[in-house]
Design a protein around this motif. Structure first.
Motif, mmCIF file in Angstrom:
data_model
loop_
_atom_site.group_PDB
_atom_site.id
_atom_site.type_symbol
_atom_site.label_atom_id
_atom_site.label_comp_id
_atom_site.label_asym_id
_atom_site.label_seq_id
_atom_site.Cartn_x
_atom_site.Cartn_y
_atom_site.Cartn_z
ATOM 1 N N ALA A 1 12.687 28.091 -3.700
ATOM 2 C CA ALA A 1 13.792 28.034 -4.659
ATOM 3 C C ALA A 1 14.493 26.677 -4.606
ATOM 4 C CB ALA A 1 14.784 29.164 -4.384
ATOM 5 N N ILE A 2 14.649 26.118 -3.421
ATOM 6 C CA ILE A 2 15.277 24.801 -3.291
ATOM 7 C C ILE A 2 14.366 23.718 -3.868
ATOM 8 C CG2 ILE A 2 16.017 23.030 -1.649
ATOM 9 C CD1 ILE A 2 16.926 25.354 0.184
ATOM 10 N N LEU A 3 13.115 23.713 -3.425
ATOM 11 C CA LEU A 3 12.200 22.633 -3.793
ATOM 12 C C LEU A 3 11.855 22.610 -5.272
ATOM 13 C CD1 LEU A 3 9.733 22.701 -0.747
ATOM 14 C CD2 LEU A 3 11.762 21.260 -1.086
ATOM 15 N N THR A 4 12.037 23.732 -5.973
ATOM 16 C CA THR A 4 11.711 23.772 -7.403
ATOM 17 C C THR A 4 12.952 23.769 -8.290
ATOM 18 O OG1 THR A 4 11.580 26.205 -7.348
ATOM 19 C CG2 THR A 4 9.525 24.969 -7.010
ATOM 20 N N ASP A 5 14.141 23.702 -7.687
ATOM 21 C CA ASP A 5 15.364 23.648 -8.477
ATOM 22 C C ASP A 5 15.389 22.328 -9.255
ATOM 23 O OD1 ASP A 5 18.235 23.018 -9.116
ATOM 24 O OD2 ASP A 5 18.555 24.925 -8.089
ATOM 25 N N PRO A 6 15.682 22.364 -10.550
ATOM 26 C CA PRO A 6 15.683 21.121 -11.342
ATOM 27 C C PRO A 6 16.730 20.108 -10.888
ATOM 28 C CG PRO A 6 16.516 22.965 -12.642
ATOM 29 C CD PRO A 6 15.957 23.544 -11.380
ATOM 30 N N ASN A 7 17.728 20.540 -10.147
ATOM 31 C CA ASN A 7 18.747 19.624 -9.630
ATOM 32 C C ASN A 7 18.498 19.227 -8.180
ATOM 33 O OD1 ASN A 7 20.459 19.318 -11.951
ATOM 34 N ND2 ASN A 7 20.978 21.467 -11.686
ATOM 35 N N TYR A 8 17.285 19.464 -7.722
ATOM 36 C CA TYR A 8 16.904 19.069 -6.364
ATOM 37 C C TYR A 8 15.653 18.217 -6.478
ATOM 38 C CZ TYR A 8 16.750 19.422 -1.304
ATOM 39 O OH TYR A 8 16.795 19.125 0.051
ATOM 40 N N LYS A 9 15.708 16.978 -5.983
ATOM 41 C CA LYS A 9 14.608 16.038 -6.149
ATOM 42 C C LYS A 9 13.959 15.730 -4.810
ATOM 43 C CE LYS A 9 15.501 15.742 -10.516
ATOM 44 N NZ LYS A 9 14.627 16.454 -11.453
ATOM 45 N N VAL A 10 12.634 15.825 -4.766
ATOM 46 C CA VAL A 10 11.872 15.572 -3.544
ATOM 47 C C VAL A 10 10.891 14.428 -3.807
ATOM 48 C CG1 VAL A 10 10.372 16.552 -1.771
ATOM 49 C CG2 VAL A 10 12.041 18.017 -2.927
ATOM 50 N N PHE A 11 10.930 13.433 -2.925
ATOM 51 C CA PHE A 11 10.044 12.269 -3.031
ATOM 52 C C PHE A 11 9.354 12.047 -1.691
ATOM 53 C CE2 PHE A 11 13.668 11.713 -5.799
ATOM 54 C CZ PHE A 11 13.146 11.210 -6.983
ATOM 55 N N ASP B 1 0.793 -1.233 0.000
ATOM 56 C CA ASP B 1 0.000 0.000 0.000
ATOM 57 C C ASP B 1 0.824 1.281 0.000
ATOM 58 O OD1 ASP B 1 -2.314 -1.603 0.120
ATOM 59 O OD2 ASP B 1 -2.219 -1.653 2.303
ATOM 60 N N LEU B 2 2.148 1.203 -0.202
ATOM 61 C CA LEU B 2 2.975 2.408 -0.251
ATOM 62 C C LEU B 2 3.452 2.652 -1.677
ATOM 63 C CD1 LEU B 2 5.206 2.096 2.939
ATOM 64 C CD2 LEU B 2 3.250 3.600 2.603
ATOM 65 N N THR B 3 3.450 3.910 -2.076
ATOM 66 C CA THR B 3 3.871 4.301 -3.413
ATOM 67 C C THR B 3 4.903 5.411 -3.311
ATOM 68 O OG1 THR B 3 1.639 3.828 -4.239
ATOM 69 C CG2 THR B 3 3.057 5.163 -5.651
ATOM 70 N N LEU B 4 6.008 5.292 -4.070
ATOM 71 C CA LEU B 4 7.012 6.342 -4.125
ATOM 72 C C LEU B 4 6.550 7.395 -5.129
ATOM 73 C CD1 LEU B 4 9.851 7.308 -3.214
ATOM 74 C CD2 LEU B 4 10.758 6.106 -5.221
ATOM 75 N N VAL B 5 6.477 8.645 -4.674
ATOM 76 C CA VAL B 5 5.973 9.740 -5.495
ATOM 77 C C VAL B 5 7.032 10.833 -5.577
ATOM 78 C CG1 VAL B 5 4.207 11.545 -5.681
ATOM 79 C CG2 VAL B 5 3.593 9.270 -4.819
ATOM 80 N N GLU B 6 7.330 11.287 -6.801
ATOM 81 C CA GLU B 6 8.218 12.437 -6.963
ATOM 82 C C GLU B 6 7.373 13.702 -7.022
ATOM 83 O OE1 GLU B 6 11.752 14.316 -9.776
ATOM 84 O OE2 GLU B 6 10.900 12.353 -10.287
ATOM 85 N N HIS B 7 7.779 14.708 -6.267
ATOM 86 C CA HIS B 7 7.048 15.979 -6.215
ATOM 87 C C HIS B 7 7.805 17.022 -7.025
ATOM 88 C CE1 HIS B 7 4.298 14.680 -2.954
ATOM 89 N NE2 HIS B 7 5.331 13.928 -2.618
ATOM 90 N N GLN B 8 7.279 17.361 -8.191
ATOM 91 C CA GLN B 8 7.914 18.384 -9.020
ATOM 92 C C GLN B 8 7.752 19.762 -8.391
ATOM 93 O OE1 GLN B 8 9.717 17.589 -11.545
ATOM 94 N NE2 GLN B 8 9.085 15.491 -11.951
ATOM 95 N N ARG B 9 6.599 20.014 -7.812
ATOM 96 C CA ARG B 9 6.330 21.286 -7.140
ATOM 97 C C ARG B 9 5.555 20.982 -5.863
ATOM 98 N NH1 ARG B 9 7.362 26.005 -9.356
ATOM 99 N NH2 ARG B 9 8.096 26.064 -11.518
ATOM 100 N N PHE B 10 6.283 20.811 -4.802
ATOM 101 C CA PHE B 10 5.672 20.485 -3.508
ATOM 102 C C PHE B 10 5.255 21.802 -2.860
ATOM 103 C CE2 PHE B 10 6.401 16.714 -0.419
ATOM 104 C CZ PHE B 10 5.136 16.867 0.111
ATOM 105 N N ALA B 11 3.955 22.015 -2.699
ATOM 106 C CA ALA B 11 3.472 23.241 -2.051
ATOM 107 C C ALA B 11 4.036 23.321 -0.635
ATOM 108 C CB ALA B 11 1.949 23.262 -2.037
#
Length: 197
Positions: free
Chosen positions: A77-87, A37-47
């Motif tokens: 600026a960090i969370l939306t940087d193309p070289n910074y990945k948030v999951f 029941d767990l899914t890995l999700v990449e957040h391109q723009r995490f509010a």
């Protein structure tokens, strides 16, 4: 440099020993299936509001505070940087684990944040998330994957990183205002860490 011996900590502050770890090649980790029941999700723009909610949910018991007092524009600026990945790991659409990979420095990746909600601990979610982190990091042309942990973190964190293939290479002492006294974190958080005001 600190000299040998005891050193007074300013009133209202915390001191922690920070251990820096690194790996210079992809570790040979066993394949780990995602827990049910767990899914890995990449957040391109995490509010910011849901991001900080997750950051607090996984880090408050260890007094994570750095993102809580960061100005909104700096954090965005960090969370939306193309070289910074948030999951995150999600269950039924609810974020329960945080993984942040920082590729902003050439030829390296920092495991900037890695944390699980208490409900996931002991279910294999940490091992799964670390396996994915290593795969994502080493899919880029990097020479070094690094992380740091401290004595405020979970007692299992340091050994978990070492078992995952990271090797300790440096230690520092960090002193910072206790976030329970500054109002960033609730006063009863992290009862395992003495609150001295």
């Amino acid at each position: 440099m600190l000299e040998s011996g005891f050193h007074a900590i300013p009133k209202g502050h915390l001191a922690t020993v920070v251990t820096h770890l690194q790996m210079t090649a992809h570790p040979a980790l066993s394949e780990v299936a995602a827990p049910a029941d767990l899914t890995l999700v990449e957040h391109q723009r995490f509010a910011l509001e849901p991001y900080r909610k997750l950051f607090r949910a996984v880090g408050e018991d260890y007094l994570w505070f750095s993102r809580l007092n960061m100005p909104d524009d700096a954090l965005t600026a960090i969370l939306t940087d193309p070289n910074y990945k948030v999951f995150s790991l999600q269950k039924d659409g609810v974020d329960l684990a945080l993984l942040e990979l920082d590729f902003r420095q050439p030829d390296e990746c920092e495991l900037a944040f890695f944390g699980l909600h208490a409900d996931l601990i002991g279910q294999g979610a940490g091992r799964y998330l670390m396996t994915r982190a290593c795969e994502i990091a080493w899919s880029r042309p990097i020479n070094r994957f690094h992380v740091h942990t401290c004595t405020l973190d979970s007692a299992q964190a340091l050994n978990f990183y070492i078992r995952s293939g990271f090797a300790p290479h440096k230690q520092e002492v960090e002193i910072a205002p206790d976030p329970r006294l500054t109002g960033q974190i609730r006063p009863d958080a992290a009862p395992q860490i003495p609150l001295i005001d």
